[in-house]
Design a protein around this motif. Structure first.
Motif, PDB file in Angstrom:
ATOM      1  N   UNK A   1       0.850  -1.184   0.000  1.00 23.00           N
ATOM      2  CA  UNK A   1       0.000   0.000   0.000  1.00 23.00           C
ATOM      3  C   UNK A   1       0.886   1.234   0.000  1.00 23.00           C
ATOM      4  N   UNK A   2       0.640   2.203  -0.900  1.00 26.47           N
ATOM      5  CA  UNK A   2       1.451   3.427  -0.909  1.00 26.47           C
ATOM      6  C   UNK A   2       1.222   4.280   0.332  1.00 26.47           C
TER       7      UNK A   2
ATOM      8  N   UNK B   1      -9.760   4.319   4.769  1.00 27.60           N
ATOM      9  CA  UNK B   1     -11.186   4.543   5.003  1.00 27.60           C
ATOM     10  C   UNK B   1     -11.688   5.660   4.090  1.00 27.60           C
ATOM     11  N   UNK B   2     -10.901   6.726   3.982  1.00 25.43           N
ATOM     12  CA  UNK B   2     -11.261   7.837   3.099  1.00 25.43           C
ATOM     13  C   UNK B   2     -11.432   7.358   1.662  1.00 25.43           C
ATOM     14  N   UNK B   3     -10.510   6.534   1.208  1.00 21.61           N
ATOM     15  CA  UNK B   3     -10.566   6.026  -0.163  1.00 21.61           C
ATOM     16  C   UNK B   3     -11.835   5.211  -0.391  1.00 21.61           C
TER      17      UNK B   3
ATOM     18  N   UNK C   1      -7.823  -2.784   0.017  1.00 18.93           N
ATOM     19  CA  UNK C   1      -9.195  -3.119  -0.368  1.00 18.93           C
ATOM     20  C   UNK C   1      -9.495  -4.588  -0.087  1.00 18.93           C
ATOM     21  N   UNK C   2      -8.517  -5.438  -0.301  1.00 21.56           N
ATOM     22  CA  UNK C   2      -8.696  -6.875  -0.062  1.00 21.56           C
ATOM     23  C   UNK C   2      -8.995  -7.183   1.397  1.00 21.56           C
ATOM     24  N   UNK C   3      -8.332  -6.454   2.316  1.00 20.09           N
ATOM     25  CA  UNK C   3      -8.535  -6.786   3.726  1.00 20.09           C
ATOM     26  C   UNK C   3      -9.635  -5.945   4.382  1.00 20.09           C
TER      27      UNK C   3
END
Length: 249
Positions: free
Chosen positions: A126-127, A135-137, A240-242
């Motif tokens: 993750x960058x 969460x924001x994303x 996103x996966x987790x």
């Protein structure tokens, strides 16, 4: 869970301090390029008492293979540089050690290497590994899905010395179909990191803002990721996966 940490810059130090506070994790060692602090312990560096070894090694004198033979770990966490993956990646994959990379920018060559390593072990990248910004994303993507024609602006602010557009801002822009050239960038003082997504609706505006107050936020993100990938099979994972299972009703 036994941890090996790659990199001991400002963020690496903050992450190490959080790991030392968490009894579920044991910081076995730190590997850095510099010879400074070599063979000292991380607890000693922070001036705290701890049963964790946390010895600091220099990559000029000690290989990852030597470390894994003498001090095996479950996970390697990378807060070094985009080239750091070449120092430990292949060896970690061969030893079936899980990899958590928090490097902001990778070129295509490094991304291909991550995918290759994921054929042998569990790899997470993750960058921006702070929980809040992810969460924001998620929230931003939901809003965009509800109102696909809304006007969107992406702003990011960081400390003066940070080069280039932040990898997090680029990821947000890509997720929302915003041209990366239109990301608004501010570099000033010692700002740790701030990301803002503005949704311009007719007669109203919605703003989603995430601000890192201190670099310890990266340590909290690392702990969340480590706990959520410990049972994952080999493969390449992202936030996103987790996070997706948590949003399942």
């Amino acid at each position: 869970m036994k941890i090996g940490l790659i990199g001991f810059g400002k963020t690496g130090k903050s992450v190490a301090s959080i790991l030392l506070e968490n009894k579920k994790f044991s910081l076995e060692w730190v590997l850095r390029q510099s010879n400074v602090l070599e063979h000292r312990s991380v607890p000693e560096f922070f001036g705290i008492q701890s049963e964790e070894p946390g010895l600091i090694y220099s990559s000029t004198h000690t290989s990852v293979e030597e470390l894994l033979d003498k001090h095996p770990v479950d996970v390697i966490i990378d807060f070094s540089s985009s080239k750091g993956i070449y120092t430990y990646g292949e060896t970690a994959a061969n030893y079936k050690v899980k990899i958590i990379s928090a490097i902001s920018h990778y070129k295509e060559k490094e991304l291909k290497l991550l995918k290759k390593l994921a054929d042998k072990t569990t790899v997470f990248w993750s960058p921006n590994i702070t929980l809040g910004v992810n969460f924001l994303l998620f929230a931003a993507k939901f809003l965009k899905k509800i109102a696909p024609s809304v006007d969107i602006e992406v702003n990011e602010e960081h400390f003066k010395a940070k080069e280039g557009t932040s990898g997090t801002a680029v990821k947000i822009a890509e997720a929302l179909d915003v041209d990366k050239e239109n990301i608004n960038v501010v570099r000033a003082g010692g700002i740790v990191g701030k990301h803002e997504v503005i949704f311009g609706f007719p007669f109203q505006t919605v703003r989603l803002i995430h601000e890192s107050i201190s670099r310890e936020a990266f340590g909290n993100g690392v702990i969340f990721v480590a706990e959520n990938i410990k049972e994952k099979e080999k493969g390449l994972y992202n936030f996103e996966d987790i996070l997706t299972p948590y949003f399942t009703v």
